[in-house]
Enzyme design. Structure first.
Site, PDB file in Angstrom:
ATOM      1  N   GLY A   8       0.840  -1.203   0.000  1.00  0.00           N
ATOM      2  CA  GLY A   8       0.000   0.000   0.000  1.00  0.00           C
ATOM      3  C   GLY A   8       0.866   1.240   0.000  1.00  0.00           C
ATOM      4  N   CYS A 160     -14.526   7.556  10.677  1.00  0.00           N
ATOM      5  CA  CYS A 160     -13.865   8.725  10.119  1.00  0.00           C
ATOM      6  C   CYS A 160     -14.890   9.853  10.085  1.00  0.00           C
ATOM      7  CB  CYS A 160     -13.429   8.330   8.708  1.00  0.00           C
ATOM      8  SG  CYS A 160     -12.205   9.365   7.995  1.00  0.00           S
ATOM      9  N   CYS A 354      -6.330  16.791  14.474  1.00  0.00           N
ATOM     10  CA  CYS A 354      -7.145  16.880  13.263  1.00  0.00           C
ATOM     11  C   CYS A 354      -7.482  18.324  12.922  1.00  0.00           C
ATOM     12  CB  CYS A 354      -8.422  16.080  13.440  1.00  0.00           C
ATOM     13  SG  CYS A 354      -9.313  15.906  11.891  1.00  0.00           S
TER      14      CYS A 354
HETATM   15  C1  FAD Z   1     -12.278  11.857   2.963  1.00  0.00           C
HETATM   16  C2  FAD Z   1     -11.203  11.736   4.001  1.00  0.00           C
HETATM   17  C3  FAD Z   1     -10.562  12.882   4.456  1.00  0.00           C
HETATM   18  C4  FAD Z   1      -9.565  12.790   5.425  1.00  0.00           C
HETATM   19  N1  FAD Z   1      -8.987  13.937   5.853  1.00  0.00           N
HETATM   20  C5  FAD Z   1      -8.000  13.861   6.762  1.00  0.00           C
HETATM   21  C6  FAD Z   1      -7.340  15.056   7.220  1.00  0.00           C
HETATM   22  O1  FAD Z   1      -7.674  16.157   6.807  1.00  0.00           O
HETATM   23  N2  FAD Z   1      -6.343  14.935   8.119  1.00  0.00           N
HETATM   24  C7  FAD Z   1      -5.967  13.724   8.600  1.00  0.00           C
HETATM   25  O2  FAD Z   1      -5.066  13.668   9.404  1.00  0.00           O
HETATM   26  N3  FAD Z   1      -6.583  12.585   8.210  1.00  0.00           N
HETATM   27  C8  FAD Z   1      -7.580  12.620   7.307  1.00  0.00           C
HETATM   28  N4  FAD Z   1      -8.196  11.461   6.907  1.00  0.00           N
HETATM   29  C9  FAD Z   1      -7.844  10.175   7.553  1.00  0.00           C
HETATM   30  C10 FAD Z   1      -6.561   9.499   7.032  1.00  0.00           C
HETATM   31  O3  FAD Z   1      -5.458  10.369   7.195  1.00  0.00           O
HETATM   32  C11 FAD Z   1      -6.674   9.097   5.576  1.00  0.00           C
HETATM   33  O4  FAD Z   1      -7.732   8.175   5.412  1.00  0.00           O
HETATM   34  C12 FAD Z   1      -5.394   8.453   5.049  1.00  0.00           C
HETATM   35  O5  FAD Z   1      -5.453   8.415   3.642  1.00  0.00           O
HETATM   36  C13 FAD Z   1      -5.176   7.050   5.590  1.00  0.00           C
HETATM   37  O6  FAD Z   1      -3.921   6.599   5.180  1.00  0.00           O
HETATM   38  P1  FAD Z   1      -3.605   5.058   4.952  1.00  0.00           P
HETATM   39  O7  FAD Z   1      -2.219   4.992   4.415  1.00  0.00           O
HETATM   40  O8  FAD Z   1      -3.936   4.266   6.134  1.00  0.00           O
HETATM   41  O9  FAD Z   1      -4.648   4.589   3.813  1.00  0.00           O
HETATM   42  P2  FAD Z   1      -4.762   5.112   2.329  1.00  0.00           P
HETATM   43  O10 FAD Z   1      -4.238   6.477   2.180  1.00  0.00           O
HETATM   44  O11 FAD Z   1      -6.182   4.848   1.933  1.00  0.00           O
HETATM   45  O12 FAD Z   1      -3.812   4.153   1.489  1.00  0.00           O
HETATM   46  C14 FAD Z   1      -4.069   2.803   1.274  1.00  0.00           C
HETATM   47  C15 FAD Z   1      -3.167   2.307   0.150  1.00  0.00           C
HETATM   48  O13 FAD Z   1      -3.307   0.886   0.028  1.00  0.00           O
HETATM   49  C16 FAD Z   1      -3.468   0.558  -1.350  1.00  0.00           C
HETATM   50  N5  FAD Z   1      -4.202  -0.702  -1.467  1.00  0.00           N
HETATM   51  C17 FAD Z   1      -5.487  -0.938  -1.174  1.00  0.00           C
HETATM   52  N6  FAD Z   1      -5.779  -2.231  -1.444  1.00  0.00           N
HETATM   53  C18 FAD Z   1      -4.646  -2.789  -1.895  1.00  0.00           C
HETATM   54  C19 FAD Z   1      -4.301  -4.098  -2.339  1.00  0.00           C
HETATM   55  N7  FAD Z   1      -5.195  -5.096  -2.395  1.00  0.00           N
HETATM   56  N8  FAD Z   1      -3.047  -4.325  -2.737  1.00  0.00           N
HETATM   57  C20 FAD Z   1      -2.103  -3.348  -2.707  1.00  0.00           C
HETATM   58  N9  FAD Z   1      -2.374  -2.082  -2.301  1.00  0.00           N
HETATM   59  C21 FAD Z   1      -3.626  -1.831  -1.904  1.00  0.00           C
HETATM   60  C22 FAD Z   1      -4.218   1.768  -1.932  1.00  0.00           C
HETATM   61  O14 FAD Z   1      -4.098   1.818  -3.343  1.00  0.00           O
HETATM   62  C23 FAD Z   1      -3.499   2.900  -1.218  1.00  0.00           C
HETATM   63  O15 FAD Z   1      -2.297   3.210  -1.883  1.00  0.00           O
HETATM   64  C24 FAD Z   1      -9.202  11.513   5.951  1.00  0.00           C
HETATM   65  C25 FAD Z   1      -9.860  10.378   5.498  1.00  0.00           C
HETATM   66  C26 FAD Z   1     -10.858  10.480   4.539  1.00  0.00           C
HETATM   67  C27 FAD Z   1     -11.558   9.223   4.070  1.00  0.00           C
END
Ligand code: FAD
Length: 428
Positions: A8, A160, A354
């Site tokens: 990811g 969220c 946040c």
């Molecule tokens: C709409 C929204 C707004 C947000 N705003 C904020 C904010 O302002 N400030 C804050 O601090 N947090 C915010 N968040 C919360 C959080 O920071 C984000 O959700 C953040 O993107 C989470 O990071 P992550 O790396 O866990 O997941 P993600 O950023 O979702 O990354 C997941 C990765 O895994 C990959 N992946 C998925 N399935 C597979 C697979 N089968 N095989 C290989 N790769 C895969 C995806 O392609 C992606 O690259 C927000 C969340 C949302 C939903």
């Protein structure tokens, strides 16, 4: 020699790769395996949905940056992880082997848990992915032409809540600017037991701040709500009493609705004995390390965190950028230690910081630690939050494009905004 695989490349995985690379010995290698070769800055999605950002402004093509950093890059989705064999099977049928695996796959969006829910054949919009946000923008354009009731919120099991409030107020600002706000009744529908709970049992005065903002902007709300089903232009919800019984069932008409779904772990990581919990989130200890398979680590939304406490409708705990960065730094240092024959000793702070942008203002909160009683339990509002959120976006995207690995939130939120001083000056 060890091969580290980061699965990811979202907000957590991309910076994980950079920080991990800095911890490797000369003989070690690192590969990022991810579904999408292009990174999208998820926190900007609410702006995409009202046309304040375009896709190209919030995306980074990761391949060239990873190559420049000497990080292997395989943009192919994982189909299944086999922890006993240190192997990942990819959807193209190939295998990737690892000595250490860092799961950073974020959430799978559980739209299918509610009939008629979500943008894939359902009737509600989403801002969780850039493709959804663009789809929401198209429906927003129709709303501008044919104004009608709007429902924004978060479904049962969602974790969220900040982005739901953010989008509510951003949309409200956009409707005011379009001079049709008077034709659009707005209702916020949420699983939270009260406005401003945020999955954290409130932070500082988030209840008062957010209720007050809603009153000032003529927005109604329904709490402890469970979405039963969604049909074209109609959402059926149940209001749940404290004893879990259904207090009332209501049908709410809408012309536009954006509802955040519950999250679960991705299919490739679900059902792994000792690795994933029943929702497919990865079980880790305070060192971000899985207790059964000690060569598996996890960072970001895919990490299993128990809910804050019982609520009439299930509410998850949010995992925000600051917290994710703290997980990333701890993981990089801990694997670095193991590679050098030492024990993992770094613990992520898991503090919740946040910034919720409202278009022309916003609300910020800091919860240290996440679970009350807290040492810092602070919230505030003002125009500065909108500016700080833009700063977050610009800084993070620049960091990803350049491939720099220093923690962002620590330097911006704690130093530039002076939030570190709050430890002494603010108590809830
Ligand atoms: C709409 C929204 C707004 C947000 N705003 C904020 C904010 O302002 N400030 C804050 O601090 N947090 C915010 N968040 C919360 C959080 O920071 C984000 O959700 C953040 O993107 C989470 O990071 P992550 O790396 O866990 O997941 P993600 O950023 O979702 O990354 C997941 C990765 O895994 C990959 N992946 C998925 N399935 C597979 C697979 N089968 N095989 C290989 N790769 C895969 C995806 O392609 C992606 O690259 C927000 C969340 C949302 C939903």
């Amino acid at each position: 020699m060890a091969h580290i695989v980061v699965l990811g490349a979202g907000l957590g995985g991309a910076i994980m790769a950079y920080e991990m690379k800095d911890q490797l010995r000369a003989e070690d290698t690192i590969t990022v395996v991810t579904k999408d070769p292009v990174y999208h800055f998820v926190p900007s999605n609410p702006w995409i949905a009202v046309g304040w950002r375009k896709r190209e402004e919030i995306t980074v093509n990761l391949g060239p940056t990873m190559a420049k950093k000497g990080i292997g890059f395989k943009p192919v989705a994982a189909e299944k992880v086999f922890p006993e064999e240190n192997r990942i099977r990819l959807v193209d049928g190939s295998d990737v082997r690892y000595d250490y695996l860092i799961n950073a796959t974020g959430p799978e969006l559980a739209f299918d848990e509610i009939p008629g829910f979500g943008p894939h054949g359902g009737f509600t919009q989403s801002i969780c992915h850039i493709d959804h946000a663009e789809q929401a923008y198209a429906v927003f354009q129709q709303l501008l032409k044919n104004p009608g009731p709007v429902i924004i919120g978060a479904a049962q099991g969602a974790s969220c809540y900040g982005p739901a409030y953010e989008f509510l107020f951003i949309l409200e600002t956009a409707l005011r600017r379009a001079k049709i706000r008077d034709k659009v009744p707005m209702t916020f529908v949420t699983a939270e037991p009260y406005i401003g709970h945020l999955g954290l049992d409130g932070v500082g005065d988030t209840k008062g701040l957010l209720e007050s903002e809603m009153r000032e902007h003529h927005i109604k709300w329904i709490t402890s709500a469970r979405v039963k089903k969604v049909e074209d232009g109609k959402m059926t919800i149940e209001e749940i009493a404290d004893d879990g019984s259904v207090r009332a069932e209501r049908e709410l008409p809408f012309a536009f609705s954006m509802m955040l779904p519950a999250f679960r772990g991705i299919a490739a990581m679900r059902g792994l004995d000792g690795v994933s919990n029943p929702r497919g989130f990865t079980i880790v200890d305070q060192h971000q390390q899985n207790p059964k398979h000690k060569n598996i680590f996890a960072v970001g939304v895919c990490v299993a965190i128990p809910p804050m406490g019982p609520t009439p409708v299930p509410c998850g705990v949010p995992k925000t950028g600051f917290m994710i960065e703290s997980m990333v730094s701890a993981t990089a240092n801990n694997i670095g230690n193991i590679l050098r024959g030492k024990e993992p000793d770094q613990v992520g702070t898991w503090n919740a910081v946040c910034l919720a942008d409202f278009g022309d203002g916003g609300v910020a909160f800091v919860a240290q630690p996440q679970i009350p009683p807290r040492n810092v339990n602070w919230s505030s509002s003002g125009k500065w939050v909108h500016m700080a959120k833009i700063g977050f976006e610009k800084y993070f995207l620049r960091k990803l494009r350049k491939g720099t690995s220093e923690p962002f939130y620590e330097s911006l939120a704690l130093k530039v905004l002076g939030i570190d001083k709050l430890k002494e000056t603010h108590k809830g």
